[in-house]
Design a protein around this motif. Structure first.
Motif, PDB file in Angstrom:
ATOM      1  N   THR A 181       0.824  -1.212   0.000  1.00  0.00           N
ATOM      2  CA  THR A 181       0.000   0.000   0.000  1.00  0.00           C
ATOM      3  C   THR A 181       0.859   1.265   0.000  1.00  0.00           C
ATOM      4  O   THR A 181       0.563   2.233  -0.710  1.00  0.00           O
ATOM      5  N   ASN A 182       1.933   1.258   0.791  1.00  0.00           N
ATOM      6  CA  ASN A 182       2.815   2.420   0.818  1.00  0.00           C
ATOM      7  C   ASN A 182       3.546   2.612  -0.510  1.00  0.00           C
ATOM      8  O   ASN A 182       3.662   3.740  -1.007  1.00  0.00           O
ATOM      9  N   PHE A 183       4.027   1.527  -1.081  1.00  0.00           N
ATOM     10  CA  PHE A 183       4.706   1.634  -2.370  1.00  0.00           C
ATOM     11  C   PHE A 183       3.732   1.989  -3.489  1.00  0.00           C
ATOM     12  O   PHE A 183       4.118   2.622  -4.475  1.00  0.00           O
ATOM     13  N   PRO A 211      10.691 -10.965  -3.620  1.00  0.00           N
ATOM     14  CA  PRO A 211      11.539 -10.498  -2.510  1.00  0.00           C
ATOM     15  C   PRO A 211      11.168 -11.100  -1.161  1.00  0.00           C
ATOM     16  O   PRO A 211      12.049 -11.314  -0.314  1.00  0.00           O
ATOM     17  N   LEU A 212       9.894 -11.413  -0.941  1.00  0.00           N
ATOM     18  CA  LEU A 212       9.504 -12.048   0.320  1.00  0.00           C
ATOM     19  C   LEU A 212      10.033 -13.478   0.404  1.00  0.00           C
ATOM     20  O   LEU A 212      10.450 -13.935   1.482  1.00  0.00           O
ATOM     21  N   ILE A 213      10.033 -14.189  -0.715  1.00  0.00           N
ATOM     22  CA  ILE A 213      10.604 -15.541  -0.726  1.00  0.00           C
ATOM     23  C   ILE A 213      12.103 -15.487  -0.436  1.00  0.00           C
ATOM     24  O   ILE A 213      12.648 -16.314   0.297  1.00  0.00           O
ATOM     25  N   LEU A 214      12.770 -14.482  -0.985  1.00  0.00           N
ATOM     26  CA  LEU A 214      14.213 -14.356  -0.775  1.00  0.00           C
ATOM     27  C   LEU A 214      14.548 -14.136   0.697  1.00  0.00           C
ATOM     28  O   LEU A 214      15.480 -14.755   1.231  1.00  0.00           O
ATOM     29  N   VAL A 248      19.566  -7.593   9.929  1.00  0.00           N
ATOM     30  CA  VAL A 248      18.393  -7.061   9.233  1.00  0.00           C
ATOM     31  C   VAL A 248      17.421  -6.459  10.234  1.00  0.00           C
ATOM     32  O   VAL A 248      16.807  -5.416   9.984  1.00  0.00           O
ATOM     33  N   SER A 249      17.285  -7.103  11.394  1.00  0.00           N
ATOM     34  CA  SER A 249      16.404  -6.600  12.426  1.00  0.00           C
ATOM     35  C   SER A 249      16.882  -5.249  12.944  1.00  0.00           C
ATOM     36  O   SER A 249      16.071  -4.344  13.199  1.00  0.00           O
ATOM     37  N   MET A 250      18.176  -5.089  13.105  1.00  0.00           N
ATOM     38  CA  MET A 250      18.712  -3.814  13.569  1.00  0.00           C
ATOM     39  C   MET A 250      18.441  -2.707  12.556  1.00  0.00           C
ATOM     40  O   MET A 250      18.091  -1.581  12.922  1.00  0.00           O
ATOM     41  N   VAL A 251      18.594  -3.033  11.280  1.00  0.00           N
ATOM     42  CA  VAL A 251      18.290  -2.061  10.225  1.00  0.00           C
ATOM     43  C   VAL A 251      16.813  -1.674  10.278  1.00  0.00           C
ATOM     44  O   VAL A 251      16.449  -0.501  10.148  1.00  0.00           O
ATOM     45  N   ALA A 252      15.949  -2.672  10.485  1.00  0.00           N
ATOM     46  CA  ALA A 252      14.511  -2.414  10.573  1.00  0.00           C
ATOM     47  C   ALA A 252      14.196  -1.486  11.740  1.00  0.00           C
ATOM     48  O   ALA A 252      13.351  -0.599  11.628  1.00  0.00           O
ATOM     49  N   ASN A 253      14.886  -1.681  12.868  1.00  0.00           N
ATOM     50  CA  ASN A 253      14.660  -0.814  14.029  1.00  0.00           C
ATOM     51  C   ASN A 253      15.008   0.640  13.717  1.00  0.00           C
ATOM     52  O   ASN A 253      14.270   1.564  14.085  1.00  0.00           O
ATOM     53  N   VAL A 254      16.143   0.835  13.037  1.00  0.00           N
ATOM     54  CA  VAL A 254      16.568   2.196  12.695  1.00  0.00           C
ATOM     55  C   VAL A 254      15.571   2.833  11.734  1.00  0.00           C
ATOM     56  O   VAL A 254      15.159   3.990  11.897  1.00  0.00           O
ATOM     57  N   PHE A 255      15.159   2.075  10.706  1.00  0.00           N
ATOM     58  CA  PHE A 255      14.207   2.598   9.719  1.00  0.00           C
ATOM     59  C   PHE A 255      12.880   2.974  10.384  1.00  0.00           C
ATOM     60  O   PHE A 255      12.296   4.021  10.104  1.00  0.00           O
ATOM     61  N   MET A 256      12.387   2.096  11.274  1.00  0.00           N
ATOM     62  CA  MET A 256      11.111   2.356  11.938  1.00  0.00           C
ATOM     63  C   MET A 256      11.204   3.574  12.841  1.00  0.00           C
ATOM     64  O   MET A 256      10.281   4.409  12.887  1.00  0.00           O
ATOM     65  N   SER A 276       8.169   1.050   4.995  1.00  0.00           N
ATOM     66  CA  SER A 276       7.937  -0.119   4.135  1.00  0.00           C
ATOM     67  C   SER A 276       9.110  -1.086   4.204  1.00  0.00           C
ATOM     68  O   SER A 276       8.930  -2.306   4.304  1.00  0.00           O
ATOM     69  N   LEU A 277      10.334  -0.551   4.150  1.00  0.00           N
ATOM     70  CA  LEU A 277      11.523  -1.407   4.246  1.00  0.00           C
ATOM     71  C   LEU A 277      11.632  -2.030   5.630  1.00  0.00           C
ATOM     72  O   LEU A 277      12.036  -3.195   5.763  1.00  0.00           O
ATOM     73  N   ALA A 278      11.274  -1.262   6.675  1.00  0.00           N
ATOM     74  CA  ALA A 278      11.308  -1.807   8.036  1.00  0.00           C
ATOM     75  C   ALA A 278      10.330  -2.965   8.182  1.00  0.00           C
ATOM     76  O   ALA A 278      10.651  -4.007   8.772  1.00  0.00           O
ATOM     77  N   VAL A 279       9.132  -2.801   7.636  1.00  0.00           N
ATOM     78  CA  VAL A 279       8.124  -3.870   7.703  1.00  0.00           C
ATOM     79  C   VAL A 279       8.587  -5.082   6.897  1.00  0.00           C
ATOM     80  O   VAL A 279       8.422  -6.231   7.327  1.00  0.00           O
ATOM     81  N   TYR A 280       9.186  -4.824   5.739  1.00  0.00           N
ATOM     82  CA  TYR A 280       9.701  -5.928   4.910  1.00  0.00           C
ATOM     83  C   TYR A 280      10.771  -6.708   5.672  1.00  0.00           C
ATOM     84  O   TYR A 280      10.766  -7.945   5.673  1.00  0.00           O
TER      85      TYR A 280
END
Length: 434
Positions: free
Chosen positions: A174-176, A200-203, A216-224, A339-343
């Motif tokens: 939705t955001n994209f 990309p979700l399968i990857l 990846v989780s740390m990156v998601a935290n920063v993005f969020m 969106s990237l954080a959620v991904y």
């Protein structure tokens, strides 16, 4: 009757176990079973907290940080629309009430776990193992339901996090969708964009284990964090008067509760956090880690929900990021960052589902287990994406999972466990526990 020894059985990891050290194995001799009170008084007999063996135990502060991260998830983006369903004043009181109930049920689960440590002579247990042990050590008529109780918890966890994966897919798409429509000047169908996300979700689902997802989780935290920070900046600009908004709304209040429970409930991470604490008794209590964490979460949720609805009124989007002006680059950055954080977070939620299913079938897949595992990952991601295509709206999807999955898992199951644990010992003076 004798007590069960700690077998160190493997269980499916839950939402926060990626941050936590692995379990050590502790074996105990078989000894006669005593009552909870007897064992609690006989400190030199068995103390599950002193005998707990964690290679890297977490401090109270570290546990509080993990709890905040688990509770401040993607569901916070739906709090403004939840306040639209309740009204500004009702939203504040209803959020506090919901937080109290969710925290109380988590408290019940941990408290029952502490009682069952003594009854089973084990030093740690998961949510599913607590349910199983409660029936095994409970009234005779209920002992046959122990396997059913464990399966019910695991099935509930699977449904909850599988549905969450589908919600995450819709949020990203939705955001994209807004950004692509703005950048290209042409409209793209949301369902088509959800299908494009399949690869990309399968990857990310093919990442071998949670250890490799930690960065990846740390990156998601920063993005969020960045995304929410910029979002708060937009919310405090040009705020209208409170009188222009509904203060109390009764007709859509059930929608408020279902979305808020989806956003706030973190029952799946409670026992992994408690199991790895250096001082497990500090988790409970009025000023314990659980109370502190949920108090902070409640304040943040109320603030975002109140400001979001006050700023946008009846135009409040299903995700607050959808209200931000697409023509401004800071708002575009928010949509991309969140969106990237959620991904990135999708992989963590997916591994809960994967391990539950894989633990159930791996003994039957002795030939080429690695290939079967990756085929299973692909099939499960595909199913989650197809579900997102079928239900491609955010708020109703959150409401469905909150009302059905999280409410059963986080509100009903802990109460059932408490009833069984206290069945033979009583429910206190005047049955106050009941």
């Amino acid at each position: 009757m004798v007590n069960i020894v700690d077998s160190g059985s493997k269980h499916a990891p839950q939402e926060m176990e990626q941050f936590l050290p692995g379990e050590g194995k502790v074996m105990y001799k078989i000894q006669p079973r005593k009552s909870d009170n007897e064992q609690a008084l006989a400190g030199n007999d068995f103390d599950p907290f002193a005998l707990r063996d964690n290679e890297h135990p977490t401090t109270d502060g570290e546990t509080l940080t993990h709890l905040l991260k688990a509770s401040l998830g993607t569901g916070i983006l739906g709090m403004p629309v939840a306040f639209m369903y309740s009204g500004l004043v009702m939203g504040i009181f209803a959020t506090i009430f919901t937080a109290f109930i969710c925290t109380h049920c988590s408290y019940i689960l941990v408290k029952c776990g502490h009682k069952l440590y003594y009854r089973t002579r084990r030093t740690k247990m998961t949510f599913a193992e607590i349910a199983e042990a409660a029936f095994q050590k409970g009234p005779k008529w209920g002992r046959g339901f122990a396997p059913v109780a464990k399966f019910s918890i695991l099935f509930g966890l699977f449904l909850t996090y599988f549905g969450t994966c589908s919600v995450y897919t819709v949020i990203v798409a939705t955001n994209f969708e807004q950004l692509i429509n703005h950048w290209t000047g042409s409209e793209i169908r949301l369902r088509m964009l959800i299908c494009v996300l399949l690869v990309p979700l399968i990857l990310i689902a093919w990442v071998p284990n949670l250890k490799y997802l930690a960065p990846v989780s740390m990156v998601a935290n920063v993005f969020m964090a960045l995304g929410l920070g910029i979002t708060f900046y937009y919310l405090v600009q040009d705020l209208p008067s409170v009188e222009e908004r509904q203060l109390v709304t009764w007709g859509t209040l059930p929608k408020f509760f279902s979305i808020t429970i989806f956003a706030m409930e973190a029952i799946g991470v409670v026992m992994p956090l408690e199991n790895n604490m250096k001082t497990p008794k500090s988790f409970l209590g009025i000023c314990g880690v659980l109370s502190q964490g949920m108090s902070g979460v409640t304040l943040i949720y109320m603030l975002l929900g109140f400001l979001g609805y006050l700023r946008y009124g009846n135009d409040t989007g299903e995700s607050i990021t959808l209200n931000l002006p697409t023509t401004e680059w800071p708002a575009q950055a928010v949509k991309v960052l969140i969106s990237l954080a959620v991904y990135c977070t999708f992989g963590q939620q997916f591994f809960v589902c994967l391990e539950i299913v894989w633990d159930g079938i791996k003994d039957k897949c002795t030939k080429r287990p690695l290939m079967v595992n990756y085929v299973l990952r692909t099939v499960m991601v595909t199913a989650a994406v197809f579900l997102a295509v079928a239900v491609h709206t955010i708020a109703p999807f959150m409401g469905l999972i909150g009302a059905f999955c999280f409410s059963i898992l986080g509100l009903i199951f802990p109460v059932v466990i408490e009833l069984i644990v206290h069945w033979e010992t009583g429910f206190g003076k005047y049955n106050w526990i009941l």
